[in-house]
Design an enzyme around this catalytic site. Structure first.
Site, PDB file in Angstrom:
ATOM      1  N   HIS A  69       0.783  -1.147   0.056  1.00 26.14           N
ATOM      2  CA  HIS A  69       0.115  -0.108   0.002  1.00 26.14           C
ATOM      3  C   HIS A  69       0.332   1.515   0.390  1.00 26.14           C
ATOM      4  O   HIS A  69       0.497   2.887  -0.094  1.00 26.14           O
ATOM      5  CB  HIS A  69      -1.071   0.257   1.163  1.00 26.14           C
ATOM      6  CG  HIS A  69      -0.322   0.560   2.534  1.00 26.14           C
ATOM      7  ND1 HIS A  69      -0.125  -0.565   3.289  1.00 26.14           N
ATOM      8  CD2 HIS A  69      -0.078   1.499   2.792  1.00 26.14           C
ATOM      9  CE1 HIS A  69       0.275  -0.015   4.860  1.00 26.14           C
ATOM     10  NE2 HIS A  69       0.414   1.022   4.209  1.00 26.14           N
ATOM     11  N   SER A  82       4.105   2.349   7.957  1.00 25.02           N
ATOM     12  CA  SER A  82       3.934   1.446   7.026  1.00 25.02           C
ATOM     13  C   SER A  82       4.909   0.889   6.506  1.00 25.02           C
ATOM     14  O   SER A  82       5.513   2.281   6.016  1.00 25.02           O
ATOM     15  CB  SER A  82       3.252   1.861   5.875  1.00 25.02           C
ATOM     16  OG  SER A  82       1.593   2.343   6.173  1.00 25.02           O
ATOM     17  N   ASP A 100       0.146  -7.339   1.377  1.00 23.05           N
ATOM     18  CA  ASP A 100       0.446  -6.597   1.728  1.00 23.05           C
ATOM     19  C   ASP A 100       1.870  -6.396   1.640  1.00 23.05           C
ATOM     20  O   ASP A 100       2.735  -5.798   2.110  1.00 23.05           O
ATOM     21  CB  ASP A 100       0.053  -5.426   2.398  1.00 23.05           C
ATOM     22  CG  ASP A 100       0.491  -4.036   3.050  1.00 23.05           C
ATOM     23  OD1 ASP A 100       0.326  -3.028   1.181  1.00 23.05           O
ATOM     24  OD2 ASP A 100      -0.403  -2.991   3.760  1.00 23.05           O
TER      25      ASP A 100
END
Ligand SMILES: *[C@@H]1O[C@H](CO)[C@@H](O)[C@H](O)[C@H]1NC(C)=O
Ligand SMILES: *[C@@H]1O[C@H](CO)[C@@H](O)[C@H](O)[C@H]1NC(C)=O
Ligand SMILES: *[C@@H]1O[C@H](CO)[C@@H](O)[C@H](O)[C@H]1NC(C)=O
Ligand SMILES: *[C@@H]1O[C@H](CO)[C@@H](O)[C@H](O)[C@H]1NC(C)=O
Ligand SMILES: *[C@@H]1O[C@H](CO)[C@@H](O)[C@H](O)[C@H]1NC(C)=O
Ligand SMILES: *[C@@H]1O[C@H](CO)[C@@H](O)[C@H](O)[C@H]1NC(C)=O
Ligand SMILES: *[C@@H]1O[C@H](CO)[C@@H](O)[C@H](O)[C@H]1NC(C)=O
Ligand SMILES: *[C@@H]1O[C@H](CO)[C@@H](O)[C@H](O)[C@H]1NC(C)=O
Ligand SMILES: *[C@@H]1O[C@H](CO)[C@@H](O)[C@H](O)[C@H]1NC(C)=O
Length: 887
Positions: free
Chosen positions: A104, A253, A155
């Site tokens: 992402h 992230s 992910d």
């Protein structure tokens, strides 16, 4: 006996030790006494006594170190139209030109791809520490094909950089944790994350400790109903971790969830997961990470497809850890000082040592198929201790041991603890008896730990593993040879001991007092150390200025040598009584007399006899009244073994007729003050036509008596005695009047080999003519003795050799004939082959310069034939000598 930690012992051995100060080894050794009968296993310092002490040298040197801790962390940036860069994701450098991140992160909320990655910079919004930074352009981004922006699955993405990074201390790829099993108790996350809800990014890289939790537990926070992006719930490729302290928010992230694993005295970060979603600050809800091991094959394939020339084993833990070992941080324990630009390191403080196989550690072996990983420790020349689980393989008992490398010795008998149940971790101990004697010239047997209570913080165990991943000097080269490893581990108690689930069924009742748990709380690179099963928890014990190997326990199980999850050993102190029943003759006699055996009473101790009389523990042969009672099946009190009787004082057959010259001898010598060497020794000669043949040696014990051996004197009365100390003012030849041979002298087995020679005129005491005192103690003998023997004819020179007294029971193993109590044996310090030249006197020099005669030998031993020397034990003949003086 005091147990010291190795380092303390090494330091103390240079100075004072306990209450006594050892100025030289002589002053220390002369307090050591060997009991005439062996009643304890706590005596290795006597049996295997060494004459020299060891000391340790620690190299300390400084190694420059810089800001290395996050060398694999990259900040992923988006160049804005004004030329500034927004850093919004984290990534992990996994190869010279590949960065792993979350899928992402491949686009921002405006649908734009990032274009740069910056490494080696802790503070990305400041130019302060930029000298180490490397900023590279992104050439490609590859998302996992199954990743969808609308869901929290798969992910993961790889970023290819335009060119290779330069590997430096602060920019270096991490390794990947490729094993599906994650048994770490604590993981680390790092990132330029927000420190609070909706706050700006913190400028400086943060690190936080997290506890992994299982997906079942994690699911309660991320129900598939409350989050559309988790329609299929948490999957195997998710891993959760929670910040129990709730003090910071972890991770950007794409940033790493990692564990630092130890190798080569350093640590390498292994990436377990990538930050995917979750992490609401200020709550205990876990973060969810993409589990890297689920994507190993995809990562390698993708790298290959995009130009990396790598093979399948690129992330093999060993090879990966070795690849950049030069730039890795040192393990915490070796760092003695850390400043911004320098780290000083003392590699002696590390946790893993490559060692040679100590001589007391042997491998167990089978002629047919057998255990591959079974070891034991040598406790004397015919005995090996091991764990019961190693004593047999599929019902086939161990057939032999391999010692000092590849030498073989057959096992003649296996004794397994009677309470041992196969497969369990209780009473898991066995004793192996060997068919022949091990060469003690090359093997230093280990001491047995007797102390239930005293425990030091750290100790050593033994394992084996590849040399390359363990050595500290010149690491980096691949070398698949297997090395013996000696990890330094910490003692754990029942609440701090972590037992791997692989082994919990061996300890159904939990840890017992017989168990010793050791280990470290950090993990190693996998497969770098395998614990030796049956191998020792090993230390050294300092006794009288010497260090002896000491075995505290024998290891039963443990993964990675007890790193991360701990290993469990069987403690020897808990099984000393059982070992005594096997190893000490007559220790457990069974039947009714056993209840009167008191293992705490040793030779010479005071005790109370069965009739309630004041008594002393003595050798059975000096208490014949009681011994005969026992033989006629009456109860008597034994001390530590059935060869030691609690004998009423009036029954002890000892020194009843001791002549004043014998009893007062030490005072006579002390009162002379200064005395010369050999002033109590004489040569005994026979007039042979015109010359005198001096073929025997003796010691002066009273003004008219010389002690010597029957075998040397023979039947013909000698003519002269020659005093050995030179004193010009006195004649040194004295006439002999008569000689007395022990009536029990047996020339076949040399028993009662003792004789006296009487002088025509008594001697006068002075500094060069004085008695050698008789050693009258019937229970103990000084350990370190002098063997004095003549060399040459004109002049005769006395040679003096240090020898060490032995238990007859140990010596007997090497002899075909039966040793008598009235004999004593001794060995050269190094257990080398030795010879005795007749005539020889065995003496002991007490610290106040009084010398005692302990033994006499008259029989030549063939040189190089065996290791032990036999002497007549003088203390056994005190009564006979006393009688002769009176007559
Ligand atoms: C990058 O490093 C790898 C590994 O050393 C090497 O194979 C490759 O040729 C390098 N690429 C460039 C462009 O230098
Ligand atoms: C998950 O963890 C919880 C809490 O530690 C534990 O009770 C449960 O048995 C674990 N489940 C599995 C499948 O390991
Ligand atoms: C790494 O490779 C070596 C050599 O092939 C192998 O022995 C070892 O088991 C591998 N390590 C892991 C963790 O699989
Ligand atoms: C560390 O760096 C500072 C600043 O560059 C310098 O002044 C100092 O001398 C360095 N310390 C050492 C031990 O080199
Ligand atoms: C221990 O158990 C884990 C999973 O339960 C398994 O993957 C692993 O191979 C076992 N290891 C050993 C050394 O038995
Ligand atoms: C001593 O004298 C005897 C008789 O005269 C002789 O037989 C013997 O050989 C002599 N011994 C020595 C050592 O000279
Ligand atoms: C002398 O010793 C041998 C061997 O122990 C023994 O056989 C013999 O009977 C002994 N002789 C006497 C007289 O005791
Ligand atoms: C013999 O020596 C031991 C050890 O030094 C001592 O404890 C014991 O009292 C001594 N025995 C006699 C009778 O002196
Ligand atoms: C003991 O006997 C064995 C076998 O008879 C023999 O080989 C060995 O040399 C003997 N040892 C000694 C010390 O006499």
């Amino acid at each position: 006996m005091i147990r010291l930690h190795r380092h303390e012992a090494a330091i103390l051995s240079l100075g004072c030790w306990m209450v006594m100060c050892c100025i030289s080894f002589a002053t220390c050794d002369d307090v050591l006494m060997l009991p005439n009968v062996r009643t304890t296993l706590d005596d290795c310092h006597l049996r295997f006594h060494k004459l020299t002490a060891l000391s340790a040298v620690k190299p300390i040197f400084g190694i420059p170190a810089v800001l290395k801790e996050f060398a694999h962390m990259g900040a992923i940036g988006w160049t804005e139209s004004d030329g500034t860069i927004s850093w919004r994701c984290g990534g992990t450098l996994i190869w010279y030109n590949f960065v792993m991140t979350a899928a992402h992160c491949a686009i921002d909320s405006n649908g734009r791809q990032p274009d740069v990655v910056r490494f080696g910079d802790l503070n990305i919004y400041s130019s302060e520490d930029d000298e180490f930074a490397q900023q590279l352009s992104i050439s490609e981004i590859v998302r996992h094909p199954e990743h969808r922006f609308a869901a929290h699955y798969h992910d993961i993405a790889l970023i290819k950089l335009e060119k290779n990074v330069s590997i430096t201390d602060v920019v270096a790829p991490a390794c990947l944790w490729t094993d599906n099993e994650v048994r770490f108790k604590v993981l680390e996350a790092a990132g330029w994350g927000r420190t609070g809800f909706a706050q700006e990014q913190t400028p400086v890289l943060l690190k936080v400790s997290l506890k992994p939790i299982n997906n079942t537990e994690c699911s309660s926070f991320y129900s598939k109903y409350s989050d559309r992006r988790l329609r299929k719930g948490l999957q195997d490729h998710h891993i959760c971790a929670v910040d129990e302290k709730m003090d910071t928010c972890e991770g950007d992230s794409g940033g790493p969830l990692q564990i630092k694993l130890m190798h080569n005295g350093r640590v390498t970060p292994f990436i377990v997961g990538l930050t995917s979603f979750g992490t609401v600050c200020g709550s205990a809800s876990p973060g969810v990470y993409t589990k890297v091991s689920s994507y190993h094959d995809w990562i390698v394939d993708t790298m290959k497809k995009h130009g990396a020339s790598v093979d399948k084993s690129i992330f093999n833990a060993t090879f990966c850890a070795l690849r950049f070992v030069h730039v890795r941080e040192f393990e915490d324990s070796v760092i003695t000082h850390k400043s911004d630009n320098y780290t000083s390191v003392d590699t002696d403080l590390r946790h893993m040592f490559i060692s040679s196989m100590p001589s007391h550690l042997v491998k167990l072996a089978w002629r047919a198929e057998g255990h591959e990983n079974c070891y034991g420790v040598v406790i004397d020349e015919v005995t090996v201790l091991t764990v019961a689980q190693c004593a047999a393989f599929n019902g086939q008992p161990v057939t032999h041991i391999l010692f000092l490398g590849t030498n073989e010795m057959n096992v003649s008998m296996v004794h397994i603890h009677p309470n041992y149940i196969e497969g369990s971790g209780y009473s898991n101990i066995a004793i192996l008896s060997l068919e022949q004697l091990l060469p003690l010239a090359y093997i230093q047997p280990t001491c047995i730990w007797h102390d239930h209570n005293v425990r030091y913080e750290k100790t050593y165990v033994f394992g084996f593993g590849r040399a390359d991943i363990n050595r500290i000097f010149s690491p980096g080269e691949i070398n698949s040879s297997i090395a013996i490893l000696r990890p330094l581990v910490t003692f754990k108690n029942s609440s701090t001991c972590i037992i791997s689930t692989n082994f919990t069924d061996r300890l159904r009742k939990g840890l017992a007092s017989e168990h010793i748990c050791t280990g470290n709380d950090f993990f190693l690179v996998p497969k770098s150390c395998e614990l030796m099963i049956g191998g020792p928890i090993d230390d050294e014990i300092g006794i009288a200025n010497n260090l002896y190997p000491l075995t505290i326990g024998l290891n039963q199980f443990g993964r990675d040598c007890g790193f991360g999850e701990h290993s469990v050993a069987i403690g020897l102190a808990s099984h000393v009584d059982w070992m005594k029943t096997v190893l000490l003759k007559n220790y457990d006699v069974g039947g009714s007399s056993l209840q009167f055996l008191d293992p705490d009473l040793h030779l010479g101790d005071s005790c109370i006899s069965d009739e309630g009389k004041k008594a002393q523990c003595v050798v059975a042969s000096t208490c014949s009244r009681k011994w005969n009672q026992f033989l006629s099946a009456r109860n008597i009190n034994f001390c530590s073994s059935t060869s030691v009787i609690c004998c009423p004082l009036e029954d002890i057959e000892n020194d009843i007729e001791m002549h004043p010259d014998i009893a007062t001898c030490p005072d006579i010598v002390r009162n002379l003050g200064y005395t010369v060497e050999n002033g109590s020794l004489v040569m005994i000669g026979w007039m042979d036509n015109t010359t005198i043949d001096f073929r025997c040696m003796g010691t002066i014990i009273t003004k008219s008596l010389i002690l010597t051996t029957a075998s040397c004197i023979g039947l013909k009365v000698p003519s002269f005695v020659q005093l050995l100390a030179l004193n010009e003012s006195e004649p040194n030849l004295r006439e002999v009047e008569s000689r007395l041979i022990h009536s029990g002298y047996n020339f076949t087995d040399n028993s009662n080999d003792i004789a006296l020679v009487r002088l025509r005129q008594p001697l006068e005491w002075n500094f060069s003519v004085f008695p050698s005192c008789l050693w009258t103690n019937r229970t103990h003998t000084p350990l370190v003795l002098s063997m004095v023997y003549p060399h040459g004819i004109d002049p005769i020179v006395m040679l003096d050799q240090l020898v060490i007294a032995m238990y007859n029971s140990d010596c007997q193993r090497a002899l075909n004939s039966t040793l008598h109590d009235s004999q004593i044996c001794a060995r050269y310090p190094g257990f080398i082959s030795s010879c005795v030249y007749a005539p020889t006197v065995l003496q002991w020099y007490r610290h106040d310069s009084v010398q005692f005669v302990i033994g006499l030998a008259s029989v030549d031993l063939e040189c190089g034939y065996w290791d032990y020397m036999l002497f007549t034990r003088v203390s056994s003949f005190i009564n006979w000598i006393g009688q002769a003086i009176v007559d």
